[in-house]
Design an enzyme around this catalytic site. Structure first.
Site, mmCIF file in Angstrom:
data_model
loop_
_atom_site.group_PDB
_atom_site.id
_atom_site.type_symbol
_atom_site.label_atom_id
_atom_site.label_comp_id
_atom_site.label_asym_id
_atom_site.label_seq_id
_atom_site.Cartn_x
_atom_site.Cartn_y
_atom_site.Cartn_z
ATOM 1 C CB ALA A 197 -0.946 -0.035 1.190
ATOM 2 N NE ARG A 198 1.051 5.799 -1.868
ATOM 3 C CZ ARG A 198 0.796 5.121 -3.002
ATOM 4 N NH1 ARG A 198 1.139 3.864 -3.124
ATOM 5 N NH2 ARG A 198 0.214 5.734 -4.020
ATOM 6 C CG ASP B 73 5.620 -3.278 -4.406
ATOM 7 O OD1 ASP B 73 6.686 -3.533 -5.008
ATOM 8 O OD2 ASP B 73 4.701 -2.595 -4.899
ATOM 9 C CD GLU C 243 8.007 3.810 -2.018
ATOM 10 O OE1 GLU C 243 7.679 2.856 -1.289
ATOM 11 O OE2 GLU C 243 7.431 4.093 -3.083
ATOM 12 C CG HIS D 124 5.810 1.639 -5.265
ATOM 13 N ND1 HIS D 124 5.641 2.623 -4.318
ATOM 14 C CD2 HIS D 124 4.567 1.417 -5.750
ATOM 15 C CE1 HIS D 124 4.367 2.968 -4.243
ATOM 16 N NE2 HIS D 124 3.690 2.244 -5.114
HETATM 17 P P1 NAD Z 1 -9.726 1.890 -2.355
HETATM 18 O O1 NAD Z 1 -9.992 3.335 -2.153
HETATM 19 O O2 NAD Z 1 -10.577 1.132 -3.312
HETATM 20 O O3 NAD Z 1 -9.747 1.131 -0.963
HETATM 21 C C1 NAD Z 1 -9.109 1.601 0.185
HETATM 22 C C2 NAD Z 1 -9.874 1.061 1.389
HETATM 23 O O4 NAD Z 1 -9.138 1.425 2.560
HETATM 24 C C3 NAD Z 1 -11.289 1.659 1.537
HETATM 25 O O5 NAD Z 1 -12.237 0.621 1.663
HETATM 26 C C4 NAD Z 1 -11.194 2.505 2.798
HETATM 27 O O6 NAD Z 1 -12.417 2.557 3.521
HETATM 28 C C5 NAD Z 1 -10.096 1.754 3.548
HETATM 29 N N1 NAD Z 1 -9.476 2.530 4.612
HETATM 30 C C6 NAD Z 1 -9.266 3.867 4.687
HETATM 31 N N2 NAD Z 1 -8.687 4.185 5.864
HETATM 32 C C7 NAD Z 1 -8.530 3.017 6.533
HETATM 33 C C8 NAD Z 1 -7.988 2.694 7.798
HETATM 34 N N3 NAD Z 1 -7.501 3.631 8.627
HETATM 35 N N4 NAD Z 1 -7.969 1.398 8.179
HETATM 36 C C9 NAD Z 1 -8.461 0.431 7.360
HETATM 37 N N5 NAD Z 1 -8.990 0.679 6.153
HETATM 38 C C10 NAD Z 1 -9.017 1.956 5.739
HETATM 39 O O7 NAD Z 1 -8.190 1.815 -2.792
HETATM 40 P P2 NAD Z 1 -7.458 0.619 -3.522
HETATM 41 O O8 NAD Z 1 -7.576 0.786 -4.992
HETATM 42 O O9 NAD Z 1 -7.854 -0.661 -2.925
HETATM 43 O O10 NAD Z 1 -5.936 0.975 -3.183
HETATM 44 C C11 NAD Z 1 -5.460 0.922 -1.850
HETATM 45 C C12 NAD Z 1 -4.077 1.555 -1.786
HETATM 46 O O11 NAD Z 1 -3.129 0.720 -2.445
HETATM 47 C C13 NAD Z 1 -3.942 2.886 -2.530
HETATM 48 O O12 NAD Z 1 -4.425 3.975 -1.769
HETATM 49 C C14 NAD Z 1 -2.458 2.974 -2.739
HETATM 50 O O13 NAD Z 1 -1.859 3.606 -1.623
HETATM 51 C C15 NAD Z 1 -2.005 1.525 -2.792
HETATM 52 N N6 NAD Z 1 -1.541 1.127 -4.133
HETATM 53 C C16 NAD Z 1 -0.321 0.578 -4.252
HETATM 54 C C17 NAD Z 1 0.139 0.186 -5.508
HETATM 55 C C18 NAD Z 1 1.490 -0.456 -5.716
HETATM 56 O O14 NAD Z 1 1.965 -0.540 -6.849
HETATM 57 N N7 NAD Z 1 2.166 -0.927 -4.689
HETATM 58 C C19 NAD Z 1 -0.660 0.392 -6.620
HETATM 59 C C20 NAD Z 1 -1.924 0.945 -6.452
HETATM 60 C C21 NAD Z 1 -2.353 1.311 -5.199
HETATM 61 C C1 COI Z 2 -0.471 3.946 -7.077
HETATM 62 O O1 COI Z 2 -1.060 3.831 -8.160
HETATM 63 O O2 COI Z 2 -0.940 4.611 -6.133
HETATM 64 C C2 COI Z 2 0.830 3.277 -6.886
HETATM 65 O O3 COI Z 2 1.215 3.069 -5.754
HETATM 66 C C3 COI Z 2 1.615 2.887 -8.081
HETATM 67 C C4 COI Z 2 2.572 3.911 -8.609
HETATM 68 C C5 COI Z 2 2.602 5.258 -7.980
HETATM 69 C C6 COI Z 2 3.981 3.366 -8.706
#
Ligand code: NAD
Ligand code: COI
Length: 331
Positions: free
Chosen positions: A233-234, A258, A263, A295
């Site tokens: 996630a982050r 990841d 980072e 990432h």
């Molecule tokens: P989304 O908005 O569909 O889902 C996020 C969920 O987190 C929601 O259901 C929300 O209610 C919940 N949430 C918010 N605050 C919370 C808390 N304190 N405790 C528990 N749950 C909580 O988002 P998504 O598309 O599922 O993406 C999630 C995250 O994944 C993104 O915000 C991003 O940071 C990360 N991400 C990472 C990559 C990667 O390449 N590693 C890529 C895309 C997204």
């Molecule tokens: C996102 O889409 O939020 C991601 O974490 C992927 C990208 C920034 C590398």
């Protein structure tokens, strides 16, 4: 109408060029990410199409507003590195790509857990040293584990479906309860209670600078001994120093990362000549019970194509109509 796109990689160029031809809209492609130095390149364009994991220049929105730019369309999900209050102040619309491929990230999160559970780091090292013995590194099966999903949004839901396929028991924490998942009785009321019940904690929620670490030393202490943590996630969600301590002491069984708290100067850079200066990072990646990736959970062909096309469609829509389905910040 014409757009400027920053941080454009080789693997994105064809998608930009195709979209530009199909829509008859000029797009200037810049290889570097947005910095204070190259922000002036955006003068004369109607929208900025950006993509970066690190910080944007502090004067980003103010400068764009002075050029008359009305839209910033990012090619990714997370908006945690953008100052949305500034965007509002300068009346610039911000769009993201909320669902370019939740499967890409969910699949990857499960893949790194599998590597940890089957001691892949250790067997790779052993084979490189011509040591082909098995013992004592017996693995674990996912169906024998309870998986704790933090965030049951788009990515969390796909992860749940994948883990169901493996036959795992699933519990979750999210302040918002999805009605279908609620009916399955998977939600636990607090994160503290969830972490105490699960063998694997996997994070699928947005990052935020404001909340501090979601997973700090106190939260790790509440986790089961030998539990695993997966973070696609982050990086800001986990106190990396506390994590390192817990991995070294054996409190935690392993971590699949990841994303990493510090980072930005490391991931997606070629540091072959300078090496990495971050000692904490070096200690983490050297551990046998850590799988660290730069990432790349998002990085699939499907995702990259969708990121480019949806960001461009959003920018066009904002400029033409003042809004877009992917709007995260109204003007
Ligand atoms: P989304 O908005 O569909 O889902 C996020 C969920 O987190 C929601 O259901 C929300 O209610 C919940 N949430 C918010 N605050 C919370 C808390 N304190 N405790 C528990 N749950 C909580 O988002 P998504 O598309 O599922 O993406 C999630 C995250 O994944 C993104 O915000 C991003 O940071 C990360 N991400 C990472 C990559 C990667 O390449 N590693 C890529 C895309 C997204
Ligand atoms: C996102 O889409 O939020 C991601 O974490 C992927 C990208 C920034 C590398």
């Amino acid at each position: 109408m014409k757009f400027i796109a920053y941080n454009v990689r080789q693997d994105e160029r064809a998608y930009f060029e195709n979209w530009s031809q199909e829509n008859n809209i000029e797009i200037k492609l810049v290889a570097d990410e947005v910095t204070s130095k190259n922000l002036s390149l955006s003068k004369g364009y109607d929208a900025v199409i950006s993509f970066q994991t690190g910080t944007y220049p502090a004067e980003f929105f103010e400068t764009l507003a002075s050029y008359g730019i009305k839209d910033v369309s990012i090619r990714n999900v997370g908006v945690d590195n953008l100052d949305l209050a500034e965007a509002k102040k300068y009346e610039i619309a911000v769009t993201n790509v909320p669902a370019y491929s939740p499967n890409a990230i969910a699949e990857f999160s499960v893949a790194i857990l599998l590597q940890l559970l089957r001691n892949q780091n250790i067997f790779r090292k052993r084979m490189a040293a011509n040591d082909y013995r098995w013992a004592p590194f017996v693995g674990k099966e996912i169906r024998a584990l309870t998986i704790g999903i933090v965030g049951t949004g788009r990515i969390g839901k796909v992860a749940i479906d994948i883990y169901k396929g493996f036959g795992a028991k699933i519990l979750a924490f999210d302040p918002y309860h999805d009605p279908k998942l609620e009916s399955e009785g998977i939600y636990i009321d607090t994160l503290e209670d969830l972490v105490a019940k699960v063998d694997v904690l996997t994070l699928h929620m947005p990052g935020s600078d404001k909340d501090g670490h979601l997973i700090d030393a106190k939260m790790i202490e509440k986790m089961k001994d030998g539990a695993y943590i997966i973070n696609t996630a982050r990086g800001s969600l986990i106190d990396a120093k506390a994590l390192l301590t817990a991995l070294k002491s054996g409190k935690l069984g392993g971590a699949g990362l990841d994303t990493y708290e510090f980072e930005t100067p490391i991931f997606n850079h070629d540091l072959n000549e300078t090496g990495v200066k971050d000692e904490l990072f070096k200690e983490l990646v050297a551990l046998d019970n850590v799988v660290m990736t730069p990432h790349i959970a998002f990085y699939t062909e499907t995702a990259v194509e969708n990121m480019v096309n949806i960001a461009l469609d959003s920018a066009k829509s904002v400029i033409e109509t003042g809004t877009a389905p992917t709007l995260v910040q109204t003007k």
